[in-house]
Design a protein around this motif. Structure first.
Motif, PDB file in Angstrom:
ATOM      1  N   THR B  36       0.869  -1.187   0.000  1.00 32.75           N
ATOM      2  CA  THR B  36       0.000   0.000   0.000  1.00 32.75           C
ATOM      3  C   THR B  36       0.902   1.233   0.000  1.00 32.75           C
ATOM      4  OG1 THR B  36      -1.577  -1.266   1.299  1.00 32.75           O
ATOM      5  CG2 THR B  36      -1.907   1.113   1.210  1.00 32.75           C
ATOM      6  N   LYS B  37       0.686   2.119  -0.965  1.00 31.76           N
ATOM      7  CA  LYS B  37       1.656   3.192  -1.185  1.00 31.76           C
ATOM      8  C   LYS B  37       1.188   4.560  -0.714  1.00 31.76           C
ATOM      9  CE  LYS B  37       4.825   0.765  -3.351  1.00 31.76           C
ATOM     10  NZ  LYS B  37       5.052  -0.442  -2.552  1.00 31.76           N
ATOM     11  N   TYR B  38       2.169   5.397  -0.402  1.00 30.08           N
ATOM     12  CA  TYR B  38       1.911   6.799  -0.102  1.00 30.08           C
ATOM     13  C   TYR B  38       2.136   7.616  -1.372  1.00 30.08           C
ATOM     14  CZ  TYR B  38       2.881  11.578   1.405  1.00 30.08           C
ATOM     15  OH  TYR B  38       2.864  12.944   1.538  1.00 30.08           O
ATOM     16  N   GLY B  39       1.180   8.480  -1.695  1.00 29.86           N
ATOM     17  CA  GLY B  39       1.392   9.354  -2.854  1.00 29.86           C
ATOM     18  C   GLY B  39       1.121  10.811  -2.553  1.00 29.86           C
ATOM     19  N   CYS B  40       0.148  11.075  -1.676  1.00 28.76           N
ATOM     20  CA  CYS B  40      -0.195  12.477  -1.422  1.00 28.76           C
ATOM     21  C   CYS B  40      -0.594  12.740   0.024  1.00 28.76           C
ATOM     22  CB  CYS B  40      -1.321  12.930  -2.348  1.00 28.76           C
ATOM     23  SG  CYS B  40      -2.914  12.170  -1.961  1.00 28.76           S
ATOM     24  N   GLY B  41      -1.136  11.733   0.683  1.00 27.41           N
ATOM     25  CA  GLY B  41      -1.533  11.893   2.081  1.00 27.41           C
ATOM     26  C   GLY B  41      -2.797  12.705   2.293  1.00 27.41           C
ATOM     27  N   ILE B  42      -3.432  13.146   1.205  1.00 27.94           N
ATOM     28  CA  ILE B  42      -4.641  13.971   1.371  1.00 27.94           C
ATOM     29  C   ILE B  42      -5.818  13.447   0.552  1.00 27.94           C
ATOM     30  CG2 ILE B  42      -3.396  16.097   1.992  1.00 27.94           C
ATOM     31  CD1 ILE B  42      -3.903  17.011  -0.963  1.00 27.94           C
ATOM     32  N   GLY B  43      -5.787  12.183   0.247  1.00 24.54           N
ATOM     33  CA  GLY B  43      -6.945  11.593  -0.425  1.00 24.54           C
ATOM     34  C   GLY B  43      -7.106  11.958  -1.885  1.00 24.54           C
ATOM     35  N   GLN B  44      -6.016  12.397  -2.541  1.00 26.39           N
ATOM     36  CA  GLN B  44      -6.150  12.883  -3.913  1.00 26.39           C
ATOM     37  C   GLN B  44      -5.621  11.921  -4.973  1.00 26.39           C
ATOM     38  OE1 GLN B  44      -7.378  15.826  -5.244  1.00 26.39           O
ATOM     39  NE2 GLN B  44      -8.205  16.404  -3.255  1.00 26.39           N
ATOM     40  N   CYS B  45      -4.820  10.927  -4.584  1.00 27.21           N
ATOM     41  CA  CYS B  45      -4.136  10.159  -5.631  1.00 27.21           C
ATOM     42  C   CYS B  45      -4.534   8.684  -5.701  1.00 27.21           C
ATOM     43  CB  CYS B  45      -2.625  10.260  -5.471  1.00 27.21           C
ATOM     44  SG  CYS B  45      -1.957   9.283  -4.107  1.00 27.21           S
ATOM     45  N   GLY B  46      -5.039   8.134  -4.616  1.00 24.17           N
ATOM     46  CA  GLY B  46      -5.491   6.743  -4.646  1.00 24.17           C
ATOM     47  C   GLY B  46      -4.406   5.698  -4.486  1.00 24.17           C
ATOM     48  N   SER B  47      -3.142   6.092  -4.345  1.00 23.06           N
ATOM     49  CA  SER B  47      -2.056   5.106  -4.198  1.00 23.06           C
ATOM     50  C   SER B  47      -2.233   4.247  -2.957  1.00 23.06           C
ATOM     51  CB  SER B  47      -0.704   5.811  -4.049  1.00 23.06           C
ATOM     52  OG  SER B  47      -0.448   6.632  -5.122  1.00 23.06           O
ATOM     53  N   THR B  57     -11.080   2.137   0.006  1.00 25.89           N
ATOM     54  CA  THR B  57     -10.969   3.257   0.929  1.00 25.89           C
ATOM     55  C   THR B  57      -9.548   3.791   0.911  1.00 25.89           C
ATOM     56  OG1 THR B  57     -12.549   2.069   2.335  1.00 25.89           O
ATOM     57  CG2 THR B  57     -11.409   3.922   3.355  1.00 25.89           C
ATOM     58  N   ARG B  58      -9.416   5.105   1.040  1.00 22.80           N
ATOM     59  CA  ARG B  58      -8.080   5.722   1.090  1.00 22.80           C
ATOM     60  C   ARG B  58      -7.518   5.559   2.495  1.00 22.80           C
ATOM     61  NH1 ARG B  58      -8.428   9.421  -3.637  1.00 22.80           N
ATOM     62  NH2 ARG B  58      -9.264   7.833  -5.016  1.00 22.80           N
ATOM     63  N   SER B  59      -6.416   4.856   2.616  1.00 19.68           N
ATOM     64  CA  SER B  59      -5.914   4.587   3.959  1.00 19.68           C
ATOM     65  C   SER B  59      -5.091   5.736   4.537  1.00 19.68           C
ATOM     66  CB  SER B  59      -5.076   3.300   3.963  1.00 19.68           C
ATOM     67  OG  SER B  59      -3.925   3.464   3.174  1.00 19.68           O
TER      68      SER B  59
HETATM   69  S1  FES Z   1      -1.851   8.748  -0.428  1.00 22.09           S
HETATM   70 FE1  FES Z   1      -2.867   9.779  -2.012  1.00 22.09          FE
HETATM   71  S2  FES Z   1      -4.925   9.279  -1.636  1.00 22.09           S
HETATM   72 FE2  FES Z   1      -3.896   8.450   0.033  1.00 22.09          FE
END
Ligand code: FES
Ligand code: FES
Lengths: 744, 153
Positions: B36-47, B57-59
Motif C-alpha cells: 500500500t503506497k503513499y502518494g499524497c496523504g490527502i486523499g487525492q491520488c489513490g495510491s 478506501t483511502r488509507s
Molecule cells: S496517499 Fe494519495 S490518496 Fe492516500
C-alpha cells in the motif's frame, strides 16, 4: 545506424567466465569498460561483484538462464528489453530466462547506468554480442565432447546439435564450457531469424508489482532504522533564522530534532565544486531542521510542530518577475547564436510577409508518484546508501566529499524507482540523508511528503520562444527562433532539430536569466516545450500558405539531404515515412465532420515520431478522444513495452500541456499537492494507438520521444475546431477564457 | 500511544499507535505491508487504496484507531491461493510502467467490479478517475478492468 551483424569487439576484454561451485556456468561482462586484468566472476552467485562487471549470466546445469543486473527499473521497461537481447543471441526459450536485480548488500561496486531513453541504444550491440559469445562457448564445449568441429554444430532453443544427429542441451555442457577460452569471433543473427526480439514480453517484475512486494525505495527497511523528515525553507532565496522544537520534542514518537546543512555548505564552498555536475546541492544552501522519529507518521507530525523563522538571503522571485525577465530577453539583443544558415536578416528584409508568435510555458515539477526518499547508514568504516537514484556514482562521489570519506567506502544500492522523469538524476535528498545519518550515527530513512517533494523541486524551467518566419513568393524564406529560458538553454544538437536544414535562411538564438530556483532535466528536456512551439507555428504557416499541414512538413523535408550536415541527426527520409504512416493510420482529414484533427511530428532522443490528435467539442470544451502515433525507433525489441512507453509519453505530453501549471510568489511554490496541482486523470485521457515504422535499423529510445509532439498536435486540433491559436501552456487557462468568450 | 486490535488480510493483529495514526502508516511501518503506497496523504491520488469491509478506501486519511472490528484487505491479501482475476488482467495486458500506483489501482478496480460486475467504458473511466498514474498507464488500466470484468462474468 546501419544494423551490422558483425561487430569487432574484443570479447576477451569484456567477458570473463567461471565455473560455479554449485554447478553451472557464470559469465560476467562489462561493456562500458574492459574488464580488469585480474577480474574473474565468483564461483558463488551470492558473491556477485558489480565493480568489475555490469551484469552476469548464469546458465545452470538444467539449462535455465538467470541474468543478474544491478540496474533497477525506473518504469521504462529496460529491465525486460535488455535481457531479451541476450536471450535472443544465446538462443534460449524466453520462458527459461529469469532476471534478477543484483543482491543489495554487495560490497565494492560502482555501477554504471545509461540514461533512460539511451539504454537500449547503447546495449544493443553489446548485449547481443554477449549472448552470442556465450552460445558459441556452449557449442565449442559440445563439439569438444563429441570430437567434432564446432562449425558443424548448430544451437537453438537451448539445444546443440551436430551433423551426426547427436544432441546435447546447454545444461549438459555448462561445466565444460566454463573451462574453455572465450571465443573471439561470433556471428550475430539476422533480424529475420529473431525469435524473441520483436515479440511481446511482459514486464519481468509484473508479479511483484501486482502483489505488492517491497520493491521501491520507500519500501526498503533495516532493523533499527529510524525515519527523518526535513523542514526546508518554504521559499527559494530564504534561509533558516531560528526555530523552536520544544513542541515537536514533546511528541512521544519523536526521538530528536537536529539541524543539518553545514556539510553541504562546506561542500558548496570548496574549490573543486562543480555546480554543473551537482547542481541540486544548491537545495542545501540553508540550514534545515530535521525531525527524527520511530515511524513516518511520527516525523510528519513532528515536523508540523516545529516553529521556524526564515529570513530572506537572496531575491525571492515570482512568476511575474520571470515573465518580465524572459520578455526582456526575447525583446533584447543579447543572444548566443546556436545555428545560423544563410542570411536571416536579409530574408526578413525582403519578405512579402512576416509572421511572428511568442510561446510561453511555466515551470513544472516532476511529481514522481514515489516522493523523493533515501536510506543512509553512515558508520565509521563505511557508508551505505540505498534508494531510488538514477546517478548512483555521482551521488556516491558527493557523499564521499561531503563526509570526507574515500569513495571506496561509500556504497550506493539502487531500488526500483516510482517514476523518474529526470528528477532522480539529482541527488540532493541522498546528500541530506547521508548528513543526517552521519550526525545521529544511526541508520535512517529520509522521507518526503508530497508537499516536500513538490516544493523541493529541480523544476523544468519556465521558457519562452519567439519564432518568426519570412514568407516570400508563397514560400518560407526565413526562420528565426529565439529562446529565453531560466538558468540554462537548449543543449547538444537541439538547435539543429527539424526544421533546421529545411529552410535556407535559418537562425536559432538563446538567452537565459539566472534564478535561484533550482531547475533541471524534465522528461524530454527543452523539446518537451520546443516541439509544441515549433509544431504549432508550422501549422500556422500552413494556414498562411494555404497548404495542408502534413503536406507542408513533407515539402519541407524534401529540402533536406540526409547525411549532408553532420549536426542534423534526424533523417528526412525516416521522418517523412513516419509522417506518412501517422497520416494514413490516423485517417488524416478523412474523419467525420464533428472530429477535428491536429498534426505534429518531431525527432528527439534518436527516434522519429508523428502524431494525429482527434478531438470533438463538448459544451465548448475539447474532448481529446484519440491520438494516432507513428514511431520509427528502429527494430522494436519488445512491442508491448514499447507501446506502453509511447502511450505514457503521449498522455503525459497532453496532460502537462493541458493542465501543468506551477507558479511562484515571493520565492514560494504556489502548489504543493494534488488538490491544487492538476495532473491528467483517467476521464481526460485519449485512447492512444501506436504504429511502428518497420525496418531493420538499430533500436533507439522510447521513454521520452512520444511526449514532445503531443502538445503541438493537440493545440493544432483545438485551432482546427475553434480557430483559437494556443500559445501558452497550460491550455486549460486559455480554454476557460475561450468559454467565457463564447458565452459573451 | 494505545493498542488496537485490527484484522488485516484475515489475520488478527494488535498494534501500538497514536490514535490519529492513519491506517496507511500502520500498514507500512508497523505491519510491514508496504504494498500500500503513499502518494499524497490527502486523499487525492489513490495510491493508498485498501478495502475496508470490502469497500475501496483511502488509507492515508483513515485513523487506524477507528477500525477495530473491520475487515481490512491490502494488496498483499488480495490473491488467496492464486491471483485475483483483476491481477491476472493486469498481467495479461502488461499494465504497469514504474508500478508505484498499481496496487492502489488494482484495489480500486476490484472493489468497483464487485459493485458493478458489468461496467461499460464510461463507468470504468469514472470509477478509476480518482487514481493518479503519473506514468499515464491509463489506457491499459481501462482495458484491464474491462478484461477482468469479462473474465469474471
Ligand atoms: S496517499 Fe494519495 S490518496 Fe492516500
Ligand atoms: S505506473 Fe508509474 S505511477 Fe502508475
Amino acid at each position: 545506424m546501419e544494423n551490422k551483424n558483425k561487430i569487432t569487439f574484443s570479447r576477451r576484454n569484456f567477458i570473463r567466465t567461471s565455473a560455479l561451485a554449485s554447478g553451472g556456468l557464470l559469465i560476467g561482462f562489462n561493456f562500458f569498460n574492459s574488464c580488469k586484468e585480474a577480474a574473474v566472476p565468483p564461483v558463488d552467485v551470492s558473491k556477485l561483484n558489480f565493480n568489475d562487471f555490469n551484469a552476469f549470466i548464469k546458465i545452470a546445469d538444467n539449462g535455465y538462464v538467470t541474468i543478474f543486473s544491478p540496474n533497477p527499473e525506473i518504469g521504462q521497461g529496460v529491465k525486460t528489453s535488455m535481457p531479451m537481447l541476450i536471450a535472443e543471441e544465446l538462443d534460449v526459450p524466453w520462458e527459461h530466462v529469469s532476471v534478477e536485480q543484483g543482491a543489495l548488500d554487495t560490497e565494492n561496486f560502482q555501477r554504471q547506468v545509461a540514461g533512460g531513453s539511451q539504454s537500449i541504444r547503447f546495449g544493443w550491440d553489446a548485449l547481443r554480442q554477449t549472448g552470442a559469445t556465450a552460445k558459441q562457448m556452449l557449442v565449442n564445449a559440445a563439439a569438444a565432447k563429441w570430437g567434432v568441429d564446432a562449425s558443424s554444430c548448430t544451437a537453438s532453443d537451448g539445444i546443440i546439435k551436430n551433423s551426426n544427429g547427436d544432441q546435447l542441451s546447454y545444461g549438459d555442457v555448462v561445466n565444460e564450457a566454463a573451462t574453455l577460452e572465450v571465443p573471439e569471433d561470433v556471428t550475430l543473427k539476422l533480424p529475420k531469424d529473431y525469435k524473441i526480439i520483436g515479440k511481446d514480453a511482459i514486464n519481468v517484475d509484473i508479479d511483484d508489482i501486482i502483489t505488492g512486494k517491497p520493491l521501491f525505495g520507500l519500501d526498503y527497511k533495516t532493523d533499527g532504522m529510524l525515519y527523518a523528515s526535513v523542514l526546508r525553507p518554504p521559499a527559494f532565496g530564504q534561509i533558516l533564522e531560528s526555530y523552536d522544537a520544544s513542541e515537536a520534542k514533546a511528541l512521544s514518537g519523536v526521538i530528536d530534532v537536529i539541524v543539518i546543512g553545514e556539510k553541504a555548505r562546506n561542500y558548496l564552498n570548496q574549490e573543486k565544486f562543480d555546480p554543473s555536475a551537482h547542481w541540486s546541492v544548491r537545495l542545501s544552501e540553508s540550514d534545515k531542521v530535521v525531525v527524527i522519529g520511530k515511524t513516518t507518521w511520527d516525523v510528519i507530525k513532528g515536523k508540523k510542530a516545529i516553529k521556524a523563522i526564515w529570513k530572506n538571503k537572496s531575491l525571492t522571485e515570482s512568476t511575474e518577475l520571470h515573465d518580465k525577465k524572459l520578455n526582456d530577453l526575447l525583446n533584447g539583443k543579447e543572444f548566443d547564436t546556436r545555428r545560423s544558415d544563410g542570411n536571416v536578416k536579409k530574408a526578413f528584409a525582403n519578405a512579402d510577409k512576416v509572421i511572428e508568435r511568442v510561446y510561453e510555458s511555466p515551470f513544472l515539477p516532476h511529481n514522481c508518484m514515489e516522493p523523493m526518499n533515501f536510506y543512509a547508514d553512515v558508520k565509521n568504516e563505511k557508508v551505505h546508501l540505498v534508494g531510488p537514484i538514477q546517478t548512483p556514482e555521482a551521488a556516491a562521489k558527493v557523499v564521499a566529499s561531503l563526509l570526507n570519506r574515500n569513495i571506496e567506502d561509500v556504497h550506493v544500492d539502487m531500488t526500483r524507482m516510482g517514476g523518474g522523469f529526470g528528477r532522480r538524476l539529482y541527488g540532493d535528498f541522498v546528500y541530506e540523508a547521508a548528513e543526517i545519518s552521519d550526525k545521529i550515527k544511526q541508520p535512517v530513512k529520509l522521507v518526503s511528503t508530497r508537499e516536500d517533494d513538490m516544493a523541493l523541486g529541480v523544476y523544468r524551467p519556465a521558457i519562452k520562444y519567439k519564432i518568426a518566419a519570412a514568407i516570400k513568393d508563397n514560400k518560407i524564406s526565413g526562420y528565426h527562433l529565439k529562446e529565453a529560458a531560466i538558468n540554462s538553454n537548449m543543449y547538444g544538437l537541439i538547435p539543429h532539430f527539424f526544421p533546421a536544414g529545411a529552410i535556407e535562411n535559418y537562425q536559432v538564438d538563446t538567452a537565459n536569466y539566472q534564478s535561484n530556483i533550482t531547475t533541471g532535466a524534465w522528461r524530454a528536456p527543452y523539446t518537451n516545450f520546443l516541439a509544441f512551439a515549433e509544431q504549432s507555428f508550422i501549422d500556422e504557416l500552413a494556414d498562411e500558405l494555404n497548404i495542408d499541414p502534413v503536406q507542408l512538413r513533407l515539402d519541407l523535408l524534401k529540402e533536406v539531404k540526409d547525411g549532408e550536415d553532420p549536426n542534423i541527426q534526424y533523417s528526412a527520409k525516416r521522418m517523412s515515412d513516419t509522417i506518412k504512416l501517422a497520416a494514413e493510420k490516423g485517417n488524416w482529414r478523412k474523419t467525420s465532420d464533428n472530429v477535428f484533427q491536429g498534426f505534429a511530428a518531431y525527432y528527439s532522443h534518436n527516434t522519429h515520431v508523428a502524431e494525429v490528435v482527434d478531438i470533438t467539442m463538448k459544451n465548448g470544451q475539447p474532448s481529446i478522444d484519440k491520438v494516432t502515433v507513428a514511431v520509427d525507433c528502429g527494430i522494436v525489441v519488445n512491442p508491448t513495452g514499447a507501446k506502453n512507453q509511447i502511450e505514457g509519453g503521449v498522455i503525459d505530453g497532453i496532460g502537462h500541456a493541458m493542465y501543468g501549471d506551477f507558479s511562484f510568489e515571493n520565492g514560494q511554490p504556489q502548489d504543493v499537492n494534488f488538490n491544487t496541482y492538476r495532473l491528467i486523470r483517467m476521464k481526460e485521457t485519449p485512447i492512444v494507438e501506436t504504429h511502428f515504422v518497420k525496418n531493420e535499423l538499430s533500436p533507439t529510445g522510447l521513454g521520452e520521444p512520444g511526449l514532445p509532439p503531443a502538445g503541438g498536435a493537440l493545440a493544432n486540433a483545438i485551432k482546427a475546431a475553434t480557430g483559437e491559436v494556443l500559445t501558452k501552456q497550460p491550455f486549460i487557462t486559455s480554454l476557460k477564457n475561450l468559454q467565457t468568450d463564447l458565452k459573451v | 500511544m494505545a493498542s488496537y486490535n485490527l484484522k488485516v488480510n484475515g489475520k488478527k493483529v494488535s498494534i501500538e499507535a497514536d490514535s490519529d495514526t492513519p491506517l496507511l502508516w500502520v500498514l507500512r511501518d508497523e505491519l510491514n505491508l508496504v504494498g500500500t503506497k503513499y502518494g499524497c496523504g490527502i486523499g487525492q491520488c489513490g495510491s493508498c487504496t485498501v478495502h475496508v469491509d470490502g469497500v475501496a478506501t483511502r488509507s492515508c486519511l483513515l485513523p487506524a484507531s477507528g477500525l477495530e472490528g473491520s475487515e481490512i484487505t491490502t494488496i498483499e491479501g488480495l490473491a488467496k491461493d492464486k491471483l485475483h482475476p483483476v491481477q491476472h488482467a493486469w498481467k495479461a495486458l502488461d499494465v504497469p510502467q514504474c508500478g508505484y500506483c498499481q496496487a492502489g489501482q488494482i484495489m480500486t478496480a476490484t472493489s468497483f467490479l464487485k459493485q458493478n460486475p458489468n461496467p461499460n467504458n464510461e463507468e470504468i473511466r469514472n470509477a478509476m478517475h480518482g487514481n493518479l498514474c503519473r506514468c499515464a498507464s491509463y489506457n491499459r488500466i481501462e482495458k484491464a478492468v474491462a478484461l477482468a470484468a469479462k473474465k469474471m462474468s
